[in-house]
Design a protein around this motif. Structure first.
Motif, PDB file in Angstrom:
ATOM      1  N   ASN A 321       0.930  -1.178   0.104  1.00 30.52           N
ATOM      2  CA  ASN A 321       0.015  -0.143  -0.073  1.00 30.52           C
ATOM      3  C   ASN A 321       0.784   1.106  -0.143  1.00 30.52           C
ATOM      4  O   ASN A 321       0.464   2.182   0.354  1.00 30.52           O
ATOM      5  N   SER A 322       2.030   1.065  -0.477  1.00 26.85           N
ATOM      6  CA  SER A 322       3.071   2.219  -0.394  1.00 26.85           C
ATOM      7  C   SER A 322       2.731   3.205  -1.597  1.00 26.85           C
ATOM      8  O   SER A 322       1.940   2.904  -2.399  1.00 26.85           O
ATOM      9  N   LYS A 323       3.340   4.432  -1.528  1.00 22.33           N
ATOM     10  CA  LYS A 323       3.061   5.392  -2.616  1.00 22.33           C
ATOM     11  C   LYS A 323       3.406   4.777  -3.907  1.00 22.33           C
ATOM     12  O   LYS A 323       4.583   4.563  -4.070  1.00 22.33           O
ATOM     13  N   PRO A 324       2.538   4.845  -5.055  1.00 23.66           N
ATOM     14  CA  PRO A 324       3.030   4.280  -6.410  1.00 23.66           C
ATOM     15  C   PRO A 324       4.187   5.319  -6.893  1.00 23.66           C
ATOM     16  O   PRO A 324       4.190   6.497  -6.618  1.00 23.66           O
ATOM     17  N   ARG A 325       4.977   4.733  -7.837  1.00 16.55           N
ATOM     18  CA  ARG A 325       6.040   5.450  -8.436  1.00 16.55           C
ATOM     19  C   ARG A 325       5.669   5.133  -9.887  1.00 16.55           C
ATOM     20  O   ARG A 325       5.213   4.103 -10.542  1.00 16.55           O
ATOM     21  N   GLN A 326       6.292   6.256 -10.809  1.00 16.19           N
ATOM     22  CA  GLN A 326       5.947   5.993 -12.224  1.00 16.19           C
ATOM     23  C   GLN A 326       6.962   5.063 -12.941  1.00 16.19           C
ATOM     24  O   GLN A 326       8.157   5.355 -12.535  1.00 16.19           O
ATOM     25  N   LEU A 327       6.506   4.450 -14.082  1.00 15.10           N
ATOM     26  CA  LEU A 327       7.700   3.730 -14.749  1.00 15.10           C
ATOM     27  C   LEU A 327       7.835   4.590 -16.040  1.00 15.10           C
ATOM     28  O   LEU A 327       6.892   5.253 -16.668  1.00 15.10           O
ATOM     29  N   LYS A 328       8.873   4.462 -16.323  1.00 12.28           N
ATOM     30  CA  LYS A 328       9.468   5.281 -17.488  1.00 12.28           C
ATOM     31  C   LYS A 328       8.824   5.208 -19.065  1.00 12.28           C
ATOM     32  O   LYS A 328       8.114   5.929 -19.663  1.00 12.28           O
ATOM     33  N   ASN A 329       8.529   3.650 -19.250  1.00 15.07           N
ATOM     34  CA  ASN A 329       8.199   3.628 -20.831  1.00 15.07           C
ATOM     35  C   ASN A 329       7.244   2.253 -20.965  1.00 15.07           C
ATOM     36  O   ASN A 329       7.160   1.600 -19.727  1.00 15.07           O
ATOM     37  N   THR A 330       6.962   1.924 -21.828  1.00 15.31           N
ATOM     38  CA  THR A 330       6.131   0.675 -22.225  1.00 15.31           C
ATOM     39  C   THR A 330       6.895  -0.586 -21.941  1.00 15.31           C
ATOM     40  O   THR A 330       6.306  -1.487 -21.387  1.00 15.31           O
ATOM     41  N   ALA A 331       8.136  -0.567 -22.339  1.00 19.00           N
ATOM     42  CA  ALA A 331       9.247  -1.777 -21.982  1.00 19.00           C
ATOM     43  C   ALA A 331       9.240  -2.073 -20.521  1.00 19.00           C
ATOM     44  O   ALA A 331       9.038  -3.132 -20.072  1.00 19.00           O
ATOM     45  N   SER A 332       9.263  -0.959 -19.627  1.00 16.74           N
ATOM     46  CA  SER A 332       9.409  -1.274 -18.358  1.00 16.74           C
ATOM     47  C   SER A 332       8.020  -1.846 -17.758  1.00 16.74           C
ATOM     48  O   SER A 332       7.839  -2.693 -16.765  1.00 16.74           O
ATOM     49  N   PHE A 333       6.956  -1.292 -18.341  1.00 13.91           N
ATOM     50  CA  PHE A 333       5.559  -1.645 -18.038  1.00 13.91           C
ATOM     51  C   PHE A 333       5.386  -3.323 -18.333  1.00 13.91           C
ATOM     52  O   PHE A 333       5.058  -3.861 -17.422  1.00 13.91           O
ATOM     53  N   LEU A 334       5.687  -3.601 -19.452  1.00 11.83           N
ATOM     54  CA  LEU A 334       5.513  -4.829 -19.829  1.00 11.83           C
ATOM     55  C   LEU A 334       6.481  -6.057 -19.082  1.00 11.83           C
ATOM     56  O   LEU A 334       6.058  -7.056 -18.812  1.00 11.83           O
ATOM     57  N   LYS A 335       7.484  -5.471 -18.859  1.00  9.67           N
ATOM     58  CA  LYS A 335       8.304  -6.418 -17.798  1.00  9.67           C
ATOM     59  C   LYS A 335       7.722  -6.664 -16.645  1.00  9.67           C
ATOM     60  O   LYS A 335       7.830  -7.806 -15.981  1.00  9.67           O
ATOM     61  N   GLN A 336       7.273  -5.618 -15.794  1.00 12.31           N
ATOM     62  CA  GLN A 336       6.545  -6.000 -14.455  1.00 12.31           C
ATOM     63  C   GLN A 336       5.483  -6.597 -14.757  1.00 12.31           C
ATOM     64  O   GLN A 336       4.762  -7.344 -13.839  1.00 12.31           O
ATOM     65  N   LEU A 337       4.646  -6.288 -15.764  1.00 13.31           N
ATOM     66  CA  LEU A 337       3.329  -6.897 -16.235  1.00 13.31           C
ATOM     67  C   LEU A 337       3.294  -8.124 -16.208  1.00 13.31           C
ATOM     68  O   LEU A 337       2.593  -9.078 -15.935  1.00 13.31           O
ATOM     69  N   SER A 338       4.487  -8.679 -16.934  1.00 11.88           N
ATOM     70  CA  SER A 338       4.426 -10.259 -17.244  1.00 11.88           C
ATOM     71  C   SER A 338       5.136 -11.097 -16.141  1.00 11.88           C
ATOM     72  O   SER A 338       5.087 -12.206 -16.272  1.00 11.88           O
ATOM     73  N   ASN A 339       5.579 -10.371 -14.993  1.00 10.68           N
ATOM     74  CA  ASN A 339       6.031 -11.007 -13.712  1.00 10.68           C
ATOM     75  C   ASN A 339       4.999 -11.405 -12.936  1.00 10.68           C
ATOM     76  O   ASN A 339       5.164 -12.164 -11.933  1.00 10.68           O
ATOM     77  N   GLY A 340       3.761 -10.873 -13.130  1.00  9.55           N
ATOM     78  CA  GLY A 340       2.768 -11.346 -12.214  1.00  9.55           C
ATOM     79  C   GLY A 340       1.406 -11.935 -13.127  1.00  9.55           C
ATOM     80  O   GLY A 340       1.588 -12.313 -14.175  1.00  9.55           O
ATOM     81  N   THR A 341       0.146 -11.844 -12.678  1.00  9.56           N
ATOM     82  CA  THR A 341      -0.989 -12.182 -13.315  1.00  9.56           C
ATOM     83  C   THR A 341      -1.542 -11.029 -13.886  1.00  9.56           C
ATOM     84  O   THR A 341      -2.072 -10.001 -13.092  1.00  9.56           O
ATOM     85  N   VAL A 342      -1.891 -10.798 -15.186  1.00  5.40           N
ATOM     86  CA  VAL A 342      -2.424  -9.785 -15.809  1.00  5.40           C
ATOM     87  C   VAL A 342      -4.089  -9.938 -15.489  1.00  5.40           C
ATOM     88  O   VAL A 342      -4.418 -10.930 -15.291  1.00  5.40           O
ATOM     89  N   GLY A 343      -4.687  -8.840 -15.500  1.00  7.35           N
ATOM     90  CA  GLY A 343      -6.050  -8.607 -15.360  1.00  7.35           C
ATOM     91  C   GLY A 343      -6.462  -7.247 -15.716  1.00  7.35           C
ATOM     92  O   GLY A 343      -5.856  -6.291 -15.951  1.00  7.35           O
ATOM     93  N   LEU A 344      -7.781  -7.223 -16.085  1.00  4.07           N
ATOM     94  CA  LEU A 344      -8.569  -5.872 -16.236  1.00  4.07           C
ATOM     95  C   LEU A 344      -9.882  -5.701 -15.747  1.00  4.07           C
ATOM     96  O   LEU A 344     -10.495  -6.909 -15.373  1.00  4.07           O
ATOM     97  N   SER A 345     -10.110  -4.436 -15.043  1.00  6.20           N
ATOM     98  CA  SER A 345     -11.339  -4.221 -14.835  1.00  6.20           C
ATOM     99  C   SER A 345     -12.053  -3.162 -15.422  1.00  6.20           C
ATOM    100  O   SER A 345     -11.583  -2.205 -15.794  1.00  6.20           O
TER     101      SER A 345
END
Length: 460
Positions: A321-345
């Motif tokens: 529940n810590s303060k979010p930080r911003q990721l730089k670009n799409t590549a960084s986002f996809l790397k983190q996204l693939s490390n977990g379970t993707v979902g959408l709401s």
């Protein structure tokens, strides 16, 4: 949505002006806070709101009219409800409420109807067959109370519908359907339920990404139930269940194909549209399909060096529940996204459709004793705590599913979660969709009152 509440800091003064205290009622729960429960509910047939507040000593029922003015109230002794948990409610045709109380082991459901006319109650008892069934979900719909259970010996779900003092049992047989995991291993329905927790999606509310990332989701609708399964990364397996005929229709929706196999995929069903997503470190694929025609309404193929055209917020990364930080670009986002379970709401108001795309990762943390004792880890004993991370961004669409670049106005749900996070002296909060706005109910530790507060979308 809760994950982006920090964006509302910019609108802090606006947020304060866009919520209103509707009413409050004194309840001194200080000495019994641990045993207290409060449930807020709306009778949509009469547009009345009820508050059920219980302790070990008494139950207080507050009845408000459609303008949220206190109309009636009374207090009951805890007869028949000692050592029970309040799990739901329904409303009879005469407008009076019925509450459902579960025993500690879930084997006894005490059903009590409360009559406002003469301040009396009538109790019934329902014996839930815990030896042969496992309760998977409970919810309210159409002023009725539903319990969804799993058979321990057959590939069936059993639906119990409580209304007007009666209970109707419906068996949903999944034995004729085939299931596979990512390794193309054949599974039966009982194995699917063993490996996946059923998460119930609220049809008219925002569903947190932690719930929406589940591979097995149930969507209660008026006369039917939609069950979606994303156990196989190649497709979404959807079951449309008619509650009148008990007919179960199966449909497969293939996931969009990319250059490489996806690492994680998921879907979300809303308003007869299926939203599908899959991703790996190189690519994100996102489609919107019409449920009735199977037509692909929107298709997006995003590579790691691309800009996501339908993104209306920064990429956010959050630990616990810590303060979010911003990721730089799409590549960084996809790397983190693939490390977990993707979902959408997916959530909509009268103007727009709001889509949250996220990845959730959860890891167990064991204390030093547990780590030094291999038996604890080998046998899967409960960890001391969990460490979770999430990455996400928000997307805004108009009612015709066109991307909009208009400035995002804060939603009522955003304001509610921001209010909760800024007020540490509130407990037992609940969110109720009522008419065209949301009502936050909570117990105020400082004032010792139960407060109903109105929140609306937009700046004003």
């Amino acid at each position: 949505m809760k994950q982006i509440y920090l964006l509302l800091a910019v609108f802090y003064n606006t947020v304060l002006l866009s919520q209103t205290v509707l009413t409050s009622y004194p309840l001194n729960f200080s000495k019994e806070l641990k045993s207290a429960q409060i449930l807020t509910a709306a009778n949509h047939a009469t547009n009345e709101v009820f508050v059920f507040a219980r302790t070990d000593k008494e139950l207080t029922i507050l009845k408000y009219n459609s303008a949220l003015f206190l109309k009636d109230k009374f207090t009951f002794s805890p007869e028949y409800t000692e050592d029970t948990l309040l799990i739901g409610y329904s409303f009879s045709e005469d407008g009076n409420p019925t509450l459902y109380w579960s025993s500690g082991d879930g084997s006894i459901i005490t059903i009590i109807k409360y009559y406002f006319e003469d301040k009396r109650s009538k109790a019934l008892m329902f014996l839930f067959p815990t030896k042969t069934q496992t309760l998977r979900a409970e919810y309210e719909n159409n002023n009725s109370f539903y319990m969804l259970a799993e058979s321990k010996s057959q590939s069936k779900l059993i639906l119990y519908i409580f209304k007007n003092g009666l209970v109707e049992q419906k068996e949903l047989d999944f034995s004729r359907f085939n299931f596979q995991n990512n390794n193309a291993t054949n599974l039966n329905f009982r194995q699917i339920l063993k490996e996946n927790q059923i998460e119930k999606m609220e049809p008219n509310e925002y569903n947190s990404i932690y719930k929406a990332s589940s591979k097995l989701k149930v969507y209660p609708l008026k006369d039917r139930i939609i069950l979606t399964l994303d156990n196989n990364i190649k497709n979404t397996q959807l079951f449309d269940i008619d509650l009148s005929t008990l007919e179960i229709k199966e449909k497969y929706f293939p996931q969009p194909l990319g250059k490489k196999a996806p690492k994680t995929s998921n879907s979300f069903f809303r308003d007869n549209k299926l939203f599908q997503i899959n991703t790996n470190e190189e690519q994100l694929l996102f489609e919107i399909k019409d449920y009735n025609s199977d037509q692909v309404m929107k298709h997006f193929d995003v590579a790691k060096n691309d800009t996501i055209r339908f993104k209306n917020s920064p990429f956010q990364f959050q630990k616990n529940n810590s303060k979010p930080r911003q990721l730089k670009n799409t590549a960084s986002f996809l790397k983190q996204l693939s490390n977990g379970t993707v979902g959408l709401s997916v959530f909509n108001n009268q103007q727009n459709i709001f889509i949250t795309i996220a990845g959730v990762a959860k890891k167990a943390i064991f204390d030093p004793y547990e780590i030094s004792n291999p038996e604890n880890i080998f046998y899967g004993n409960n960890p001391s705590s969990f460490y979770s991370t999430s990455v996400f961004f928000e997307s805004i669409w108009d009612k015709n599913f066109n991307i909009t670049t208009s400035e995002q106005e804060p939603l009522a749900t955003d304001k509610i979660y921001y209010f909760i996070d800024k007020n540490q002296k509130i407990r037992m909060q609940s969110i109720l969709k009522f008419k065209d706005y949301f009502v936050l109910g909570y117990y105020d530790l400082k004032t010792k009152q139960y407060v109903l507060r109105k929140f609306t979308d937009g700046y004003n």
